[in-house]
Design an enzyme around this catalytic site. Structure first.
Site, PDB file in Angstrom:
ATOM      1  CG  HIS A  35      -2.184  -0.865   0.898  1.00  0.00           C
ATOM      2  ND1 HIS A  35      -3.283  -0.423   0.203  1.00  0.00           N
ATOM      3  CD2 HIS A  35      -2.408  -2.163   1.185  1.00  0.00           C
ATOM      4  CE1 HIS A  35      -4.148  -1.428   0.090  1.00  0.00           C
ATOM      5  NE2 HIS A  35      -3.645  -2.492   0.669  1.00  0.00           N
ATOM      6  CB  ALA A 123      -5.164 -15.421  -4.561  1.00  0.00           C
ATOM      7  N   GLY A 124      -4.711 -11.938  -4.317  1.00  0.00           N
ATOM      8  CA  GLY A 124      -3.664 -10.939  -4.071  1.00  0.00           C
ATOM      9  C   GLY A 124      -2.415 -11.205  -4.890  1.00  0.00           C
ATOM     10  CB  SER A 126      -1.033  -9.190  -9.797  1.00  0.00           C
ATOM     11  OG  SER A 126      -0.902  -7.970  -9.252  1.00  0.00           O
ATOM     12  CB  SER A 128      -6.691  -7.351 -12.341  1.00  0.00           C
ATOM     13  OG  SER A 128      -5.994  -6.959 -11.204  1.00  0.00           O
ATOM     14  CD  GLU A 160      -6.323  -3.050 -11.753  1.00  0.00           C
ATOM     15  OE1 GLU A 160      -5.637  -3.686 -12.566  1.00  0.00           O
ATOM     16  OE2 GLU A 160      -6.587  -3.449 -10.612  1.00  0.00           O
ATOM     17  CG  ASP A 172      -0.415  -5.205  -8.591  1.00  0.00           C
ATOM     18  OD1 ASP A 172       0.506  -5.184  -7.755  1.00  0.00           O
ATOM     19  OD2 ASP A 172      -1.615  -5.246  -8.268  1.00  0.00           O
ATOM     20  CE1 TYR A 221      -5.107  -1.675  -3.140  1.00  0.00           C
ATOM     21  CE2 TYR A 221      -6.298   0.123  -4.180  1.00  0.00           C
ATOM     22  CZ  TYR A 221      -5.130  -0.555  -3.949  1.00  0.00           C
ATOM     23  OH  TYR A 221      -3.959  -0.105  -4.519  1.00  0.00           O
TER      24      TYR A 221
HETATM   25  C1  GLA Z   1      -3.050  -4.135  -5.060  1.00  0.00           C
HETATM   26  C2  GLA Z   1      -2.871  -2.969  -6.020  1.00  0.00           C
HETATM   27  C3  GLA Z   1      -1.437  -2.450  -5.969  1.00  0.00           C
HETATM   28  C4  GLA Z   1      -0.986  -2.185  -4.545  1.00  0.00           C
HETATM   29  C5  GLA Z   1      -1.292  -3.377  -3.645  1.00  0.00           C
HETATM   30  C6  GLA Z   1      -0.985  -3.090  -2.193  1.00  0.00           C
HETATM   31  O1  GLA Z   1      -2.301  -5.222  -5.508  1.00  0.00           O
HETATM   32  O2  GLA Z   1      -3.184  -3.346  -7.320  1.00  0.00           O
HETATM   33  O3  GLA Z   1      -1.328  -1.296  -6.764  1.00  0.00           O
HETATM   34  O4  GLA Z   1      -1.560  -1.008  -4.057  1.00  0.00           O
HETATM   35  O5  GLA Z   1      -2.642  -3.779  -3.746  1.00  0.00           O
HETATM   36  O6  GLA Z   1       0.372  -2.950  -2.002  1.00  0.00           O
END
Ligand code: GLA
Length: 390
Positions: A35, A123-124, A126, A128, A160, A172, A221
């Protein structure tokens, strides 16, 4: 983990009657620096072996046709009248890239595209950005245009932010496009300057999916981002020389504490301390000091949980279990938060036993079966294309 690119090429030929060309983009895991990207801060991600494959072939009717093999669905648009019209659908990501390329002044003729991916969703990791960058690589090749890394990443981020409507930062898209095998990347999200860093040979990066889903496009978020921006604008107003949170020190923040909400104060504290941890993590990697690197990950997790309030009980449990295992140097939540995955740095010989123990103990504690992957740092889409793996 490996997708069957040949099968996708065959399916594309059958569906659209034309031979296609395939392009790949990986997923990513963030080792530390969470973040921080949307306030010009520092991050340290690496690309990993999950993939999105985009197969493209030309068509003569001026239409953009996207087929998702994962969803078994097709969407079709007239390119000349493409407008910003997100539908809250998987197709927003590839269509958003087409729209964003138009904003960039890149004209794209009619095409058919098949998309297929094995990046776990929500799942974090990326998923997308992986779809965006794979789509972009295919569209750019189709248009006969090359973009440098920073412009490619910025163009995908615009898709995005402005088309899909998710207020994400640049991390990402940048790492998914620009990752390099065996290397982590420390990225300065303000200048887009970066440094490739060696990962110690004696450790493995293990990703554990809590199976609690999160979505960047909705909810928390965006709430966190609003809280951060409110704090940042107080700092900008009150403290000379502070344009972005990246410029602020803890002293600046203390001075402004009474002028912002308790939530904004805590979120900003996370970001300011996290930027410092990324710099220390860089030093630790350069010195080959895995103990120090792991300790920083643990601090980063506590800060995400306590100051940023972006963890959840299941993920905290996963981190606690990980840190009890022999051979684990550090563990933390990775990505946007509110669920998703942890990233763990584990001694190589201990990695297999670590995975078994974490799965067993997590299921006993929560009733949920975690997925765990031992991941190596992979090439990003640009390096894959250069190597002929497209
Ligand atoms: C998501 C967002 C990123 C970043 C992270 C947190 O993956 O797409 O741009 O802000 O959260 O670090």
């Amino acid at each position: 983990m490996s997708l069957n690119e040949a099968a996708l090429l065959g399916a594309h030929r059958q569906r659209f009657g034309r031979e296609g060309r395939a392009f790949e983009a990986p997923a990513r895991v963030n080792l530390i620096g969470e973040h921080t990207d949307y306030t010009g801060g520092l991050v340290m991600p690496m690309a990993i072996g999950f993939r999105t494959v985009a197969v493209i072939s030309p068509r003569e009717d001026g239409r953009a046709v996207f087929y998702s093999d994962n969803y078994g669905e097709e969407v079709s648009y007239e390119i000349s009248s493409l407008e910003r019209a997100p539908r809250g659908h998987w197709s927003d990501y590839p269509v958003g890239v087409l729209w964003s390329l138009g904003q960039e002044g890149v004209g794209v003729g009619g095409f058919s595209m098949s998309l297929m991916g094995d990046v776990p969703l929500g799942a974090g990791l990326s998923s997308s950005a992986s779809v965006e960058v794979a789509t972009a690589m295919a569209l750019l090749a189709h248009a006969g245009v090359e973009l440098p890394l920073d412009q490619l990443a910025t163009m995908c981020r615009r898709a995005e932010n402005e088309y899909v409507g998710a207020k994400s930062g640049i991390m990402d898209q940048f790492i998914v496009a620009g990752g390099i095998e065996h290397r982590a990347m420390m990225l300065d999200c303000r200048s887009l300057g970066f440094e490739l860093l060696p990962l110690p040979e004696q450790v493995r990066v293990v990703i554990c999916n809590s199976m609690v889903k999160h979505a960047v496009a909705t909810g928390e978020y965006g709430d966190r981002r609003d809280e951060v921006e409110a704090g940042q604008s107080v700092l900008r107003h009150e403290r000379k020389g502070v344009e972005l949170l990246r410029d602020a020190t803890l002293t600046d923040l203390e001075t402004c504490r009474e002028k912002m909400s308790a939530a904004s104060y805590a979120r900003c504290r996370h970001i300011i301390t996290e930027n410092a941890r990324v710099l220390q993590a860089r030093e630790a990697l350069l010195a080959g000091d895995v103990d120090r690197f792991g300790a920083l990950m643990v601090k980063a997790h506590a800060s995400m949980r306590d100051d940023f309030a972006a963890s959840c009980p299941e993920v905290d449990t996963l981190v606690d279990i990980a840190m009890r295992q022999a051979g684990c140097f550090g563990a933390r939540i990775t990505g946007g938060g509110f669920g998703g995955c942890t990233v763990n740095v584990v001694r190589e010989e201990a990695a297999a036993g670590f995975v078994d123990a974490v799965k067993r103990e997590y299921e006993a504690a929560t009733g949920i079966k975690a997925d765990c992957f031992v991941s190596a740092a992979s090439d990003g889409a640009l390096a894959l294309a250069k190597a002929g793996v497209r």
